[in-house]
Design a protein around this motif. Structure first.
Motif, PDB file in Angstrom:
ATOM      1  N   LEU A   1       0.819  -1.207   0.000  1.00 28.53           N
ATOM      2  CA  LEU A   1       0.000   0.000   0.000  1.00 28.53           C
ATOM      3  C   LEU A   1       0.859   1.267   0.000  1.00 28.53           C
ATOM      4  N   ALA A   2       2.015   1.208   0.634  1.00 26.30           N
ATOM      5  CA  ALA A   2       2.873   2.390   0.724  1.00 26.30           C
ATOM      6  C   ALA A   2       3.654   2.648  -0.563  1.00 26.30           C
ATOM      7  N   MET A   3       3.587   1.728  -1.533  1.00 22.26           N
ATOM      8  CA  MET A   3       4.300   1.941  -2.798  1.00 22.26           C
ATOM      9  C   MET A   3       3.880   3.237  -3.482  1.00 22.26           C
ATOM     10  N   VAL A   4       2.628   3.606  -3.348  1.00 26.54           N
ATOM     11  CA  VAL A   4       2.146   4.840  -3.985  1.00 26.54           C
ATOM     12  C   VAL A   4       2.913   6.042  -3.432  1.00 26.54           C
ATOM     13  N   PHE A   5       3.102   6.087  -2.123  1.00 29.48           N
ATOM     14  CA  PHE A   5       3.830   7.205  -1.525  1.00 29.48           C
ATOM     15  C   PHE A   5       5.313   7.159  -1.883  1.00 29.48           C
ATOM     16  N   ALA A   6       5.878   5.963  -1.937  1.00 33.96           N
ATOM     17  CA  ALA A   6       7.289   5.835  -2.337  1.00 33.96           C
ATOM     18  C   ALA A   6       7.469   6.330  -3.775  1.00 33.96           C
ATOM     19  N   PHE A   7       6.524   6.002  -4.638  1.00 34.46           N
ATOM     20  CA  PHE A   7       6.584   6.475  -6.029  1.00 34.46           C
ATOM     21  C   PHE A   7       6.503   7.993  -6.089  1.00 34.46           C
ATOM     22  N   GLU A   8       5.555   8.561  -5.355  1.00 36.38           N
ATOM     23  CA  GLU A   8       5.370  10.006  -5.384  1.00 36.38           C
ATOM     24  C   GLU A   8       6.605  10.746  -4.873  1.00 36.38           C
ATOM     25  N   ARG A   9       7.321  10.158  -3.947  1.00 37.55           N
ATOM     26  CA  ARG A   9       8.512  10.796  -3.384  1.00 37.55           C
ATOM     27  C   ARG A   9       9.772  10.488  -4.188  1.00 37.55           C
ATOM     28  N   GLY A  10       9.635   9.705  -5.259  1.00 32.47           N
ATOM     29  CA  GLY A  10      10.786   9.380  -6.091  1.00 32.47           C
ATOM     30  C   GLY A  10      11.692   8.328  -5.476  1.00 32.47           C
ATOM     31  N   GLU A  11      11.160   7.484  -4.611  1.00 34.07           N
ATOM     32  CA  GLU A  11      11.962   6.495  -3.908  1.00 34.07           C
ATOM     33  C   GLU A  11      11.946   5.122  -4.577  1.00 34.07           C
ATOM     34  N   ILE A  12      11.305   5.021  -5.719  1.00 37.02           N
ATOM     35  CA  ILE A  12      11.331   3.785  -6.494  1.00 37.02           C
ATOM     36  C   ILE A  12      12.369   3.985  -7.586  1.00 37.02           C
ATOM     37  N   ALA A  13      13.187   2.990  -7.798  1.00 31.39           N
ATOM     38  CA  ALA A  13      14.310   3.108  -8.743  1.00 31.39           C
ATOM     39  C   ALA A  13      13.827   3.586 -10.110  1.00 31.39           C
ATOM     40  N   ALA A  14      14.531   4.570 -10.640  1.00 26.39           N
ATOM     41  CA  ALA A  14      14.200   5.113 -11.956  1.00 26.39           C
ATOM     42  C   ALA A  14      15.484   5.577 -12.630  1.00 26.39           C
ATOM     43  N   LEU A  15      15.493   5.473 -13.939  1.00 30.43           N
ATOM     44  CA  LEU A  15      16.625   5.964 -14.725  1.00 30.43           C
ATOM     45  C   LEU A  15      16.170   7.212 -15.471  1.00 30.43           C
ATOM     46  N   SER A  16      16.472   8.366 -14.909  1.00 27.48           N
ATOM     47  CA  SER A  16      16.014   9.611 -15.519  1.00 27.48           C
ATOM     48  C   SER A  16      17.131  10.345 -16.251  1.00 27.48           C
ATOM     49  N   ILE A  17      18.286   9.742 -16.350  1.00 30.56           N
ATOM     50  CA  ILE A  17      19.431  10.407 -16.982  1.00 30.56           C
ATOM     51  C   ILE A  17      19.111  10.763 -18.432  1.00 30.56           C
ATOM     52  N   LEU A  18      18.546   9.813 -19.169  1.00 30.11           N
ATOM     53  CA  LEU A  18      18.244  10.056 -20.583  1.00 30.11           C
ATOM     54  C   LEU A  18      17.181  11.138 -20.733  1.00 30.11           C
ATOM     55  N   ALA A  19      16.093  11.016 -19.989  1.00 33.46           N
ATOM     56  CA  ALA A  19      15.014  12.000 -20.105  1.00 33.46           C
ATOM     57  C   ALA A  19      15.494  13.399 -19.705  1.00 33.46           C
ATOM     58  N   ASP A  20      16.364  13.487 -18.719  1.00 40.30           N
ATOM     59  CA  ASP A  20      16.878  14.787 -18.286  1.00 40.30           C
ATOM     60  C   ASP A  20      17.790  15.430 -19.322  1.00 40.30           C
ATOM     61  N   SER A  21      18.413  14.610 -20.157  1.00 41.34           N
ATOM     62  CA  SER A  21      19.348  15.156 -21.143  1.00 41.34           C
ATOM     63  C   SER A  21      18.693  15.450 -22.496  1.00 41.34           C
ATOM     64  N   LEU A  22      17.453  15.031 -22.681  1.00 40.05           N
ATOM     65  CA  LEU A  22      16.757  15.251 -23.950  1.00 40.05           C
ATOM     66  C   LEU A  22      16.060  16.610 -23.969  1.00 40.05           C
ATOM     67  N   PRO A  23      15.808  17.128 -25.183  1.00 42.81           N
ATOM     68  CA  PRO A  23      14.981  18.338 -25.295  1.00 42.81           C
ATOM     69  C   PRO A  23      13.554  18.065 -24.788  1.00 42.81           C
ATOM     70  N   ARG A  24      12.770  19.116 -24.648  1.00 41.07           N
ATOM     71  CA  ARG A  24      11.441  19.050 -24.021  1.00 41.07           C
ATOM     72  C   ARG A  24      10.532  17.990 -24.624  1.00 41.07           C
ATOM     73  N   VAL A  25      10.288  18.026 -25.925  1.00 35.78           N
ATOM     74  CA  VAL A  25       9.318  17.121 -26.543  1.00 35.78           C
ATOM     75  C   VAL A  25       9.774  15.657 -26.483  1.00 35.78           C
ATOM     76  N   PRO A  26      11.003  15.327 -26.866  1.00 36.46           N
ATOM     77  CA  PRO A  26      11.425  13.933 -26.742  1.00 36.46           C
ATOM     78  C   PRO A  26      11.432  13.448 -25.283  1.00 36.46           C
ATOM     79  N   ALA A  27      11.768  14.328 -24.342  1.00 37.47           N
ATOM     80  CA  ALA A  27      11.765  13.944 -22.927  1.00 37.47           C
ATOM     81  C   ALA A  27      10.351  13.614 -22.467  1.00 37.47           C
ATOM     82  N   LEU A  28       9.392  14.435 -22.856  1.00 28.46           N
ATOM     83  CA  LEU A  28       8.000  14.159 -22.498  1.00 28.46           C
ATOM     84  C   LEU A  28       7.490  12.907 -23.195  1.00 28.46           C
ATOM     85  N   ALA A  29       7.871  12.726 -24.460  1.00 29.24           N
ATOM     86  CA  ALA A  29       7.460  11.516 -25.188  1.00 29.24           C
ATOM     87  C   ALA A  29       8.016  10.270 -24.498  1.00 29.24           C
TER      88      ALA A  29
END
Length: 186
Positions: free
Chosen positions: A58-86
């Motif tokens: 049940l607490a997974m929802v809160f962990a997700f909202e706080r960014g505590e579930i493993a994620a690889l955001s390096i690529l999305a952070d380095s892309l321009p706006r539209v490709p990052a959102l896509a």
């Protein structure tokens, strides 16, 4: 934050607090019984395990909202706006689909193997009511924590997808979303 989201979060937090308080109470009673009275509660370890399973899913929802579930955001952070959102939208759709598959197959598994009564609750009811004890709930309800948790997480991810689509239409970036919603999972 919508009124529904606020009520949902408040209710889920209250449920988690209640489950953790019960867990702490049972564990404390077990320690007191074991070391204070040289006796043991046969059912306490099993009940604590089940409560911890429910709290975790049940607490997974809160962990997700706080960014505590493993994620690889390096690529999305380095892309321009539209490709990052896509990329965020595609990743969200795939994640929500995975949550849906886990919820569905978790439910099927719970239905398939969850017919026996929960031993810990059978012991508790037997201690309280003796031979006229009511039937204990089945193990289905222990296994049901996974499909319910996955379903809630999938719905939360779907909310993020809507935010990504709105950001795309409004000209905002992923960083703008993170700043306006208070964190990576929001």
């Amino acid at each position: 934050m919508t009124a529904f989201h606020l009520v949902f979060r408040t209710g889920l937090k209250a449920l988690l607090v209640m489950l953790m308080a019960t867990l702490l109470t049972v564990m404390t009673a077990q320690v007191i019984m074991r070391y204070g009275f040289n006796s043991s509660l046969l059912w306490s370890e099993e009940l604590c395990r089940y409560l911890l399973i429910w709290c975790s899913f049940l607490a997974m929802v809160f962990a997700f909202e706080r960014g505590e579930i493993a994620a690889l955001s390096i690529l999305a952070d380095s892309l321009p706006r539209v490709p990052a959102l896509a990329l965020a939208i595609v990743g969200g759709v795939l994640s929500a689909a995975m949550c849906g598959a886990l919820a569905w197959y978790g439910y099927l598994y719970a239905k398939l193997v969850g017919s026996q009564p929960i031993p810990a609750i059978s012991f508790i009811l037997g201690d309280i009511f003796g031979s006229s004890a009511p039937a204990a709930p089945t193990v289905f309800w222990v296994y049901f924590a996974l499909p319910l948790g996955m379903m809630l997480l999938g719905l939360r991810i779907a909310i993020n997808i809507v935010h990504y689509l709105r950001a795309w239409a409004d000209g905002r970036t992923l960083q703008d979303l993170a700043a306006s919603h208070g964190g990576p999972g929001q």
